[in-house]
Design a protein around this motif. Structure first.
Motif, PDB file in Angstrom:
ATOM      1  N   UNK A  13       1.070   3.232  -0.960  1.00  0.00           N
ATOM      2  CA  UNK A  13       0.993   3.965  -2.222  1.00  0.00           C
ATOM      3  C   UNK A  13      -0.330   4.729  -2.251  1.00  0.00           C
ATOM      4  N   UNK A  14      -0.230   6.024  -2.575  1.00  0.00           N
ATOM      5  CA  UNK A  14      -1.419   6.874  -2.666  1.00  0.00           C
ATOM      6  C   UNK A  14      -1.527   7.437  -4.080  1.00  0.00           C
ATOM      7  N   UNK A  15      -2.721   7.394  -4.647  1.00  0.00           N
ATOM      8  CA  UNK A  15      -2.983   7.951  -5.973  1.00  0.00           C
ATOM      9  C   UNK A  15      -4.180   8.892  -5.869  1.00  0.00           C
ATOM     10  N   UNK A  16      -3.974  10.131  -6.266  1.00  0.00           N
ATOM     11  CA  UNK A  16      -5.061  11.100  -6.210  1.00  0.00           C
ATOM     12  C   UNK A  16      -5.631  11.312  -4.825  1.00  0.00           C
ATOM     13  N   UNK A  17      -4.771  11.233  -3.822  1.00  0.00           N
ATOM     14  CA  UNK A  17      -5.199  11.440  -2.449  1.00  0.00           C
ATOM     15  C   UNK A  17      -5.827  10.219  -1.792  1.00  0.00           C
ATOM     16  N   UNK A  18      -5.907   9.107  -2.531  1.00  0.00           N
ATOM     17  CA  UNK A  18      -6.502   7.884  -1.985  1.00  0.00           C
ATOM     18  C   UNK A  18      -5.446   6.796  -1.863  1.00  0.00           C
ATOM     19  N   UNK A  19      -5.367   6.209  -0.685  1.00  0.00           N
ATOM     20  CA  UNK A  19      -4.414   5.118  -0.485  1.00  0.00           C
ATOM     21  C   UNK A  19      -4.952   3.866  -1.174  1.00  0.00           C
ATOM     22  N   UNK A  20      -4.135   3.312  -2.100  1.00  0.00           N
ATOM     23  CA  UNK A  20      -4.592   2.148  -2.867  1.00  0.00           C
ATOM     24  C   UNK A  20      -3.911   0.856  -2.442  1.00  0.00           C
ATOM     25  N   UNK A  21      -2.807   0.979  -1.681  1.00  0.00           N
ATOM     26  CA  UNK A  21      -2.085  -0.221  -1.272  1.00  0.00           C
ATOM     27  C   UNK A  21      -1.201   0.097  -0.082  1.00  0.00           C
ATOM     28  N   UNK A  22      -1.024  -0.896   0.806  1.00  0.00           N
ATOM     29  CA  UNK A  22      -0.140  -0.697   1.956  1.00  0.00           C
ATOM     30  C   UNK A  22       0.317  -2.039   2.502  1.00  0.00           C
ATOM     31  N   UNK A  23       1.487  -2.023   3.155  1.00  0.00           N
ATOM     32  CA  UNK A  23       2.007  -3.216   3.813  1.00  0.00           C
ATOM     33  C   UNK A  23       2.553  -2.831   5.182  1.00  0.00           C
ATOM     34  N   UNK A  24       2.741  -3.836   6.028  1.00  0.00           N
ATOM     35  CA  UNK A  24       3.437  -3.664   7.285  1.00  0.00           C
ATOM     36  C   UNK A  24       4.902  -3.966   7.063  1.00  0.00           C
ATOM     37  N   UNK A  25       5.504  -4.700   7.987  1.00  0.00           N
ATOM     38  CA  UNK A  25       6.938  -4.989   7.852  1.00  0.00           C
ATOM     39  C   UNK A  25       7.189  -5.896   6.647  1.00  0.00           C
ATOM     40  N   UNK A  26       8.251  -5.580   5.914  1.00  0.00           N
ATOM     41  CA  UNK A  26       8.575  -6.371   4.729  1.00  0.00           C
ATOM     42  C   UNK A  26       9.516  -5.637   3.807  1.00  0.00           C
ATOM     43  N   UNK A  27       9.258  -5.737   2.499  1.00  0.00           N
ATOM     44  CA  UNK A  27      10.104  -5.117   1.489  1.00  0.00           C
ATOM     45  C   UNK A  27       9.286  -4.195   0.591  1.00  0.00           C
ATOM     46  N   UNK A  28       9.863  -3.048   0.269  1.00  0.00           N
ATOM     47  CA  UNK A  28       9.314  -2.182  -0.766  1.00  0.00           C
ATOM     48  C   UNK A  28      10.274  -2.246  -1.946  1.00  0.00           C
ATOM     49  N   UNK A  29       9.748  -2.622  -3.111  1.00  0.00           N
ATOM     50  CA  UNK A  29      10.578  -2.835  -4.290  1.00  0.00           C
ATOM     51  C   UNK A  29      10.218  -1.816  -5.369  1.00  0.00           C
ATOM     52  N   UNK A  30      11.190  -0.979  -5.733  1.00  0.00           N
ATOM     53  CA  UNK A  30      11.035  -0.057  -6.857  1.00  0.00           C
ATOM     54  C   UNK A  30      11.699  -0.716  -8.058  1.00  0.00           C
ATOM     55  N   UNK A  31      10.927  -0.966  -9.120  1.00  0.00           N
ATOM     56  CA  UNK A  31      11.411  -1.785 -10.234  1.00  0.00           C
ATOM     57  C   UNK A  31      11.497  -0.980 -11.522  1.00  0.00           C
ATOM     58  N   UNK A  32      12.685  -0.999 -12.142  1.00  0.00           N
ATOM     59  CA  UNK A  32      12.894  -0.337 -13.426  1.00  0.00           C
ATOM     60  C   UNK A  32      13.161  -1.359 -14.509  1.00  0.00           C
TER      61      UNK A  32
END
Length: 207
Positions: A13-32
């Protein structure tokens, strides 16, 4: 509550051109999060995400292991647009939980994930921020999850809907006055009674 769960080789995840979070292999969860969601829906979604079997086992058998089994990471991103309802071509988000309430709910969701798994393996974006989410989907594998409360449930019908259903049942079971008159046996002396020339009406009578 709705979630789009993607099996990933990596995600960030990048905000304002800066990466604030990252993972390797796993799950990406988009939550509504829906305005109707409660703690019950939250706990249901936590269990589903952590126990979803989308990884292979040691022998290469697919759909055998969960993210917890493999000790992989989870990246969560709050995405109210999953609660979209289209009005023509225009998205409407009135079913999404209001921002102030949703932020607390989302943080509680993350806390429950960390309690149920390993805190250091649960990452997230930045709630309410304009984010760029970089996802390298592995497969691709994408699973859509929805909490039971968000599904159509007859028990959740409103009082008005139930009353309307009862009225419809009564209409189908009780014949109208005109139909009763049509089906009523006619007196032989009644000049308006059928002569039989247009068909025997006896078959239409009640037994």
């Amino acid at each position: 509550m709705k979630a789009i769960v993607q099996r990933v080789a990596q995600a960030s995840v990048t905000v304002g051109g800066e990466q604030i979070s990252s993972i390797g292999r796993g799950l990406c969860v988009l939550l509504g999060i829906s305005l109707e969601d409660t703690q019950r829906e939250l706990e249901h979604m936590v269990r589903k995400i952590l126990n979803l079997r989308v990884f292979e086992d040691e022998s290469g058998k697919h759909w055998s292991k969960s993210v917890m089994d493999k000790q992989y990471e989870v990246l969560c991103v709050s995405q109210f647009t999953l609660q979209c309802i289209l009005k023509g071509n225009k998205p409407d988000y009135h079913m999404a939980m209001p921002t102030e309430q949703a932020e607390s709910f989302y943080n509680n969701f993350l806390e429950q994930l960390r309690k149920a798994y390993k805190p250091e393996l649960i990452k997230d974006g930045k709630f309410g921020a304009y984010m760029q989410v970089h996802i390298q989907n592995d497969g691709p594998v994408t699973i859509e999850l929805e909490s039971p409360a968000a599904a159509v449930d007859p028990k959740q019908l409103t009082k008005l809907e139930k009353q309307q259903q009862r009225k419809e049942k009564i209409r189908t079971k009780v014949p109208s006055e005109s139909s009763r008159e049509r089906n009523a046996p006619r007196n032989k002396d009644d000049p308006s009674a059928s002569s039989g020339a247009e068909g025997d009406v006896s078959s239409e009578r009640e037994p």
